[in-house]
Design a protein around this motif. Structure first.
Motif, PDB file in Angstrom:
ATOM      1  N   LEU A   1       0.786  -1.324  -0.107  1.00  0.00           N
ATOM      2  CA  LEU A   1      -0.033   0.048   0.070  1.00  0.00           C
ATOM      3  C   LEU A   1       0.714   1.136   0.023  1.00  0.00           C
ATOM      4  O   LEU A   1       0.528   2.239  -0.515  1.00  0.00           O
ATOM      5  CB  LEU A   1      -0.996  -0.042   1.286  1.00  0.00           C
ATOM      6  N   SER A   2       2.002   1.277   0.851  1.00  0.00           N
ATOM      7  CA  SER A   2       2.739   2.632   0.745  1.00  0.00           C
ATOM      8  C   SER A   2       3.327   2.745  -0.587  1.00  0.00           C
ATOM      9  O   SER A   2       3.569   3.749  -0.907  1.00  0.00           O
ATOM     10  CB  SER A   2       3.825   2.405   2.032  1.00  0.00           C
ATOM     11  N   GLU A   3       3.604   1.616  -1.092  1.00  0.00           N
ATOM     12  CA  GLU A   3       4.327   1.734  -2.832  1.00  0.00           C
ATOM     13  C   GLU A   3       3.171   2.287  -3.557  1.00  0.00           C
ATOM     14  O   GLU A   3       3.420   3.150  -4.624  1.00  0.00           O
ATOM     15  CB  GLU A   3       4.543   0.498  -3.178  1.00  0.00           C
ATOM     16  N   PHE A   4       1.927   1.973  -3.413  1.00  0.00           N
ATOM     17  CA  PHE A   4       0.818   2.160  -4.338  1.00  0.00           C
ATOM     18  C   PHE A   4       0.670   3.796  -3.905  1.00  0.00           C
ATOM     19  O   PHE A   4       0.377   4.498  -4.978  1.00  0.00           O
ATOM     20  CB  PHE A   4      -0.467   1.725  -3.579  1.00  0.00           C
ATOM     21  N   PHE A   5       0.883   4.241  -2.977  1.00  0.00           N
ATOM     22  CA  PHE A   5       0.594   5.882  -2.646  1.00  0.00           C
ATOM     23  C   PHE A   5       2.059   6.504  -3.292  1.00  0.00           C
ATOM     24  O   PHE A   5       1.765   7.647  -3.947  1.00  0.00           O
ATOM     25  CB  PHE A   5       0.565   6.258  -1.213  1.00  0.00           C
ATOM     26  N   HIS A   6       3.086   5.734  -3.371  1.00  0.00           N
ATOM     27  CA  HIS A   6       4.109   6.507  -3.976  1.00  0.00           C
ATOM     28  C   HIS A   6       4.015   6.519  -5.472  1.00  0.00           C
ATOM     29  O   HIS A   6       4.368   7.533  -6.020  1.00  0.00           O
ATOM     30  CB  HIS A   6       5.297   5.402  -3.479  1.00  0.00           C
ATOM     31  N   TYR A   7       3.322   5.521  -6.058  1.00  0.00           N
ATOM     32  CA  TYR A   7       3.070   5.554  -7.365  1.00  0.00           C
ATOM     33  C   TYR A   7       2.008   6.343  -7.808  1.00  0.00           C
ATOM     34  O   TYR A   7       2.294   7.101  -8.721  1.00  0.00           O
ATOM     35  CB  TYR A   7       2.274   3.835  -7.567  1.00  0.00           C
ATOM     36  N   LEU A   8       0.721   6.461  -6.959  1.00  0.00           N
ATOM     37  CA  LEU A   8      -0.071   7.582  -7.047  1.00  0.00           C
ATOM     38  C   LEU A   8       0.613   8.986  -7.188  1.00  0.00           C
ATOM     39  O   LEU A   8       0.347   9.947  -7.926  1.00  0.00           O
ATOM     40  CB  LEU A   8      -1.030   7.681  -6.342  1.00  0.00           C
ATOM     41  N   PHE A   9       1.718   9.257  -6.538  1.00  0.00           N
ATOM     42  CA  PHE A   9       2.240  10.608  -6.429  1.00  0.00           C
ATOM     43  C   PHE A   9       3.030  10.762  -7.470  1.00  0.00           C
ATOM     44  O   PHE A   9       2.930  11.992  -7.887  1.00  0.00           O
ATOM     45  CB  PHE A   9       3.275  10.305  -5.044  1.00  0.00           C
ATOM     46  N   ARG A  10       3.683   9.636  -8.103  1.00  0.00           N
ATOM     47  CA  ARG A  10       4.602   9.824  -9.350  1.00  0.00           C
ATOM     48  C   ARG A  10       3.552  10.017 -10.614  1.00  0.00           C
ATOM     49  O   ARG A  10       4.002  10.839 -11.205  1.00  0.00           O
ATOM     50  CB  ARG A  10       5.310   8.740  -9.416  1.00  0.00           C
ATOM     51  N   LEU A  11       2.224   9.487 -10.464  1.00  0.00           N
ATOM     52  CA  LEU A  11       1.404   9.816 -11.547  1.00  0.00           C
ATOM     53  C   LEU A  11       0.956  11.414 -11.474  1.00  0.00           C
ATOM     54  O   LEU A  11       0.845  11.987 -12.613  1.00  0.00           O
ATOM     55  CB  LEU A  11       0.023   8.897 -11.387  1.00  0.00           C
ATOM     56  N   LEU A  12       0.547  11.638 -10.245  1.00  0.00           N
ATOM     57  CA  LEU A  12       0.104  13.021  -9.951  1.00  0.00           C
ATOM     58  C   LEU A  12       1.244  14.178 -10.454  1.00  0.00           C
ATOM     59  O   LEU A  12       1.039  15.128 -10.999  1.00  0.00           O
ATOM     60  CB  LEU A  12      -0.261  13.395  -8.481  1.00  0.00           C
ATOM     61  N   GLU A  13       2.415  13.975 -10.294  1.00  0.00           N
ATOM     62  CA  GLU A  13       3.386  14.815 -10.461  1.00  0.00           C
ATOM     63  C   GLU A  13       3.628  14.797 -12.029  1.00  0.00           C
ATOM     64  O   GLU A  13       3.904  15.700 -12.548  1.00  0.00           O
ATOM     65  CB  GLU A  13       4.752  14.342  -9.910  1.00  0.00           C
ATOM     66  N   SER A  14       3.408  13.577 -12.761  1.00  0.00           N
ATOM     67  CA  SER A  14       3.722  13.462 -14.118  1.00  0.00           C
ATOM     68  C   SER A  14       2.349  14.531 -14.766  1.00  0.00           C
ATOM     69  O   SER A  14       2.780  15.018 -15.788  1.00  0.00           O
ATOM     70  CB  SER A  14       3.566  12.078 -14.522  1.00  0.00           C
ATOM     71  N   THR A  15       1.482  14.339 -14.134  1.00  0.00           N
ATOM     72  CA  THR A  15       0.241  14.999 -14.973  1.00  0.00           C
ATOM     73  C   THR A  15       0.575  16.507 -14.632  1.00  0.00           C
ATOM     74  O   THR A  15       0.086  17.325 -15.336  1.00  0.00           O
ATOM     75  CB  THR A  15      -1.092  14.422 -13.955  1.00  0.00           C
ATOM     76  N   HIS A  16       1.030  16.705 -13.278  1.00  0.00           N
ATOM     77  CA  HIS A  16       1.160  18.343 -13.129  1.00  0.00           C
ATOM     78  C   HIS A  16       2.461  18.977 -14.230  1.00  0.00           C
ATOM     79  O   HIS A  16       1.929  20.038 -14.275  1.00  0.00           O
ATOM     80  CB  HIS A  16       1.737  18.267 -11.616  1.00  0.00           C
ATOM     81  N   LEU A  17       3.157  18.108 -14.391  1.00  0.00           N
ATOM     82  CA  LEU A  17       4.125  18.751 -15.227  1.00  0.00           C
ATOM     83  C   LEU A  17       3.783  18.923 -16.714  1.00  0.00           C
ATOM     84  O   LEU A  17       4.127  19.695 -17.284  1.00  0.00           O
ATOM     85  CB  LEU A  17       5.293  17.419 -15.408  1.00  0.00           C
ATOM     86  N   PHE A  18       2.567  18.214 -17.043  1.00  0.00           N
ATOM     87  CA  PHE A  18       1.889  18.217 -18.210  1.00  0.00           C
ATOM     88  C   PHE A  18       0.500  18.824 -18.235  1.00  0.00           C
ATOM     89  O   PHE A  18      -0.488  18.543 -18.814  1.00  0.00           O
ATOM     90  CB  PHE A  18       1.893  17.060 -19.154  1.00  0.00           C
TER      91      PHE A  18
END
Lengths: 209, 209
Positions: free
Chosen positions: B75-92
């Protein structure tokens, strides 16, 4: 029906179907089989039509927003209230297609729109706090804040999301689809007897709310 | 840095800040202090730039989407993964400002965009099913469907929502704000020990994920 009313209803239908940006006043006049001059006599351009439609939407939503007396509201009434809000949003769906563009194009509606969205979020927050105070939901402050924001986010954005994914949802079913989503996410927070939960779920799935 | 790369990065920055519709190729050339002819040598118009940026975004997101091996994900990896997706979305972020308009204007990206969004929703669904299978979350099928849709909806629409409400959220904090929202809504579904929950919450609130 008076001409001004006819113009508004036809515009609403055309904006919803084709998007506000793709419809001109001339298109609306042609659809109504009246002269552009006659249309202009009633509304001085598209901005006047948009503003009038937006006012109709705000008036309608405010009535719904104010009506639930949060002190005595039950959970099943809350879902009924959400349903009425969803139906009202669906009726004026063009507003939510590109709301940020719409506000940029028609600054007159910007302030009222921001106020409307924020008052929705606040209404959700107040209602959730009420349910917490009568022990109908179990949630801490951060969870209540998050739920209010997420419900409000969904209300304003679900339409664009379904457009994006190309989800195959019947227009008539969109409000119930959203309601099912919300119920499913809210259930673990609800501390009401299971038979009450089932009754709400049945009302939603049988579209009898 | 090569000129083509510089053009892409500058365009991305300008689109994010001012919106794609408000920026022309000439604006980009002026910002880079190169001639429009030089820019045209690298990209044959705005559509070519948008397509290249969109490809960059898809490539980046696909890497994140594929990487979590859902069989062993915690689960903690899942939140890390969500964070990376959010950051990528934010960048674009410009892509999500008016995605439906963007698709209408640039049909070349439409199919890929639909595919990307749907594959995100499917990835969330697969991950949630995995957590259910290892008893890390307690949810029935409808709840899992609803959560996957709601997470995906939030991912694509939060930006427009915050623009609408005028919420005062620092740009640097947007991804963490979304992550806190999601965590709060997900907590009652999580059937992991409280100290594990607290550890994830701490990582999110201390922005150390």
């Amino acid at each position: 029906m008076k001409t001004a009313e006819k113009i508004l209803l036809t515009s609403l239908e055309m904006f919803n179907e084709h998007g506000e940006a793709n419809i001109t006043c001339v298109d609306i006049a042609i659809e109504l089989d009246i002269s552009p001059g006659n249309l202009y006599y009633h509304f001085k351009g598209k901005e006047a039509i948009i503003t009038a439609l937006f006012d109709m939407y705000v008036k309608r939503s405010s009535k719904i927003l104010v009506s639930p007396d949060s002190e005595s509201l039950s959970l099943s009434e809350f879902f009924h209230y959400l349903f009425r809000l969803l139906e009202s949003t669906h009726l004026f769906q063009f507003i939510y297609r590109n709301p940020n563009d719409l506000m940029q194009k028609y600054p007159t509606i910007e302030r009222n729109f921001k106020r409307l969205i924020n008052s929705k979020e606040e209404a959700f927050l107040a209602i959730l706090h009420h349910f917490k105070s009568i022990d109908a939901i179990a949630a801490n402050e951060s969870q209540i804040d998050a739920l209010a924001q997420l419900i409000s986010l969904m209300f304003t954005q679900y339409q664009n999301y379904f457009l994006l994914t190309g989800a195959d949802i019947e227009q008539d079913d969109v409000s119930f689809h959203c309601l099912r989503l919300l119920f499913n996410v809210l259930t673990p927070f609800l501390s009401i007897p299971n038979n009450e939960k089932s009754a709400i779920w049945l009302a939603i799935t049988e579209q009898n709310i």
